[in-house]
Write an enzyme that holds these catalytic residues in place. Structure first.
Site, PDB file in Angstrom:
ATOM      1  N   ASP A 145      56.674  58.628  64.285  1.00 50.90           N
ATOM      2  CA  ASP A 145      57.357  58.529  62.999  1.00 50.90           C
ATOM      3  C   ASP A 145      58.797  59.020  63.139  1.00 50.90           C
ATOM      4  O   ASP A 145      59.096  59.841  64.008  1.00 50.90           O
ATOM      5  CB  ASP A 145      56.590  59.384  61.962  1.00 50.90           C
ATOM      6  CG  ASP A 145      56.944  59.003  60.535  1.00 50.90           C
ATOM      7  OD1 ASP A 145      57.567  57.948  60.338  1.00 50.90           O
ATOM      8  OD2 ASP A 145      56.603  59.770  59.622  1.00 50.90           O
ATOM      9  N   ASN A 171      52.253  49.470  56.036  1.00 50.94           N
ATOM     10  CA  ASN A 171      53.651  49.195  56.402  1.00 50.94           C
ATOM     11  C   ASN A 171      54.118  47.793  55.987  1.00 50.94           C
ATOM     12  O   ASN A 171      55.320  47.504  55.993  1.00 50.94           O
ATOM     13  CB  ASN A 171      53.895  49.411  57.900  1.00 50.94           C
ATOM     14  CG  ASN A 171      53.942  50.873  58.311  1.00 50.94           C
ATOM     15  OD1 ASN A 171      53.551  51.241  59.416  1.00 50.94           O
ATOM     16  ND2 ASN A 171      54.424  51.737  57.426  1.00 50.94           N
TER      17      ASN A 171
HETATM   18  C1  IPE Z   1      52.773  56.207  59.618  1.00 43.12           C
HETATM   19  O1  IPE Z   1      54.126  56.336  59.354  1.00 43.12           O
HETATM   20  C2  IPE Z   1      52.498  54.852  60.215  1.00 43.12           C
HETATM   21  C3  IPE Z   1      53.036  54.662  61.555  1.00 43.12           C
HETATM   22  C4  IPE Z   1      53.651  55.552  62.272  1.00 43.12           C
HETATM   23  C5  IPE Z   1      52.826  53.341  62.103  1.00 43.12           C
HETATM   24  P1  IPE Z   1      54.729  56.011  57.911  1.00 43.12           P
HETATM   25  O2  IPE Z   1      56.178  56.285  57.995  1.00 43.12           O
HETATM   26  O3  IPE Z   1      54.333  54.655  57.489  1.00 43.12           O
HETATM   27  O4  IPE Z   1      53.968  57.072  56.999  1.00 43.12           O
HETATM   28  P2  IPE Z   1      54.299  57.645  55.577  1.00 43.12           P
HETATM   29  O5  IPE Z   1      54.664  56.489  54.699  1.00 43.12           O
HETATM   30  O6  IPE Z   1      55.446  58.589  55.733  1.00 43.12           O
HETATM   31  O7  IPE Z   1      53.065  58.351  55.150  1.00 43.12           O
HETATM   32  C1  IPE Z   2      57.951  54.950  62.344  1.00 41.94           C
HETATM   33  O1  IPE Z   2      59.214  55.199  61.848  1.00 41.94           O
HETATM   34  C2  IPE Z   2      57.734  53.502  62.693  1.00 41.94           C
HETATM   35  C3  IPE Z   2      56.876  52.764  61.753  1.00 41.94           C
HETATM   36  C4  IPE Z   2      56.184  53.300  60.791  1.00 41.94           C
HETATM   37  C5  IPE Z   2      56.791  51.331  61.920  1.00 41.94           C
HETATM   38  P1  IPE Z   2      59.593  55.012  60.304  1.00 41.94           P
HETATM   39  O2  IPE Z   2      60.119  53.631  60.118  1.00 41.94           O
HETATM   40  O3  IPE Z   2      58.458  55.363  59.435  1.00 41.94           O
HETATM   41  O4  IPE Z   2      60.765  56.062  60.170  1.00 41.94           O
HETATM   42  P2  IPE Z   2      61.072  57.021  58.934  1.00 41.94           P
HETATM   43  O5  IPE Z   2      59.797  57.732  58.615  1.00 41.94           O
HETATM   44  O6  IPE Z   2      61.514  56.133  57.819  1.00 41.94           O
HETATM   45  O7  IPE Z   2      62.132  57.925  59.431  1.00 41.94           O
HETATM   46 MG    MG Z   3      57.883  57.075  58.512  1.00 45.17          MG
END
Ligand code: IPE
Ligand code: IPE
Ligand code: MG
Length: 239
Positions: free
Chosen positions: A19, A67
């Site tokens: 993340d 997502n």
């Molecule tokens: C969790 O990250 C899903 C992945 C890393 C693929 P998110 O960024 O989607 O999670 P939330 O929305 O902060 O809970």
């Molecule tokens: C994790 O990074 C990757 C996916 C969930 C696909 P994020 O896209 O969630 O990054 P933040 O949480 O917005 O920083």
């Molecule tokens: Mg995230």
């Protein structure tokens, strides 16, 4: 061969929530997709590092069932990166004797991505080193729901009786059938939640959360998590 981790006991199975790609990009005034691109570079390196350190299974959350709520532009960019990554993965896996397996519902992806997933699983199935599990279009609740559906179908076909269902039976219907439960869960970027990851499988995993944003994650960060894991006392409900 490197041996920096040699004084540490490697967890057999590490689950990773990668993340912070968006925040990494934002900090640099870049579009979120730039963070995802850098995140892919980091992932390639970590797969190699984990394999060399002797990790048995590495399960990485790359795209959740939630997502899809992101903008069409971001989802499109993630799919494009995924296509590209799947091609590169064939070489990374071959170079490191890594077996690749996907968990999640692949039916929602475009045909060429499904074929890419099938191809990398098929090409790497006889590799004997680390198993790299990619969780894409994965949700813990979706995993359990699909398992229940298939168990009910098996019941209808008289292949399964309700009274015979044990925890092992349920586990055998999940996408992770045959894979031991994670010993250690690592989440980058500081969020204190599971975000619908491996809900059944993480029941007794040790949890390590770091503020490090995923694109900045490194072998050193991985070893820090493993070092902390080595300090933990796992009781599994005993004393
Ligand atoms: C969790 O990250 C899903 C992945 C890393 C693929 P998110 O960024 O989607 O999670 P939330 O929305 O902060 O809970
Ligand atoms: C994790 O990074 C990757 C996916 C969930 C696909 P994020 O896209 O969630 O990054 P933040 O949480 O917005 O920083
Ligand atoms: Mg995230």
């Amino acid at each position: 061969m490197e041996n920096e981790g040699s004084n540490l006991k490697m967890p057999r199975h590490i689950a990773l929530i990668l993340d912070g790609n968006g925040r990494w990009a934002k900090k640099r005034g870049l579009p979120r997709t730039a963070g995802h691109k850098q995140g892919c570079v980091t992932l390639e390196q970590i797969v190699e590092d984990a394999a060399r350190l002797g990790v048995g299974y590495l399960t990485v959350y790359g795209f959740s069932t939630e997502n899809w709520k992101r903008s069409a532009e971001e989802v499109g960019a993630l799919m494009q990166l995924f296509r590209f990554y799947l091609k590169r993965l064939i070489k990374v896996a071959a170079d490191n004797n890594v077996r690749v397996k996907m968990i999640g519902d692949r039916t929602r992806f475009d045909r060429d991505i499904i074929e890419g997933l099938d191809r990398v699983e098929e090409k790497t199935k006889d590799n004997t080193g680390m198993t790299f599990v990619i969780a894409v279009n994965y949700g813990g609740r979706d995993d359990i729901t699909r398992a229940v559906r298939r168990m009910m179908e098996a019941c209808r076909e008289n292949a399964l009786a309700a009274g015979d269902v044990t925890e092992d039976t349920v586990a055998s219907y999940l996408d992770t059938a045959g894979i031991p439960d994670p010993d250690l869960l690592i989440r980058t970027s500081g969020e204190l939640r599971l975000s619908n990851y491996l809900l059944w499988q993480l029941a007794y995993s040790e949890i390590y959360i770091t503020d490090c944003l995923w694109p900045d994650f490194s072998k050193e960060e991985l070893l820090k998590a493993v070092a902390q894991y080595n300090q933990r006392e796992r009781r599994f409900g005993g004393v």
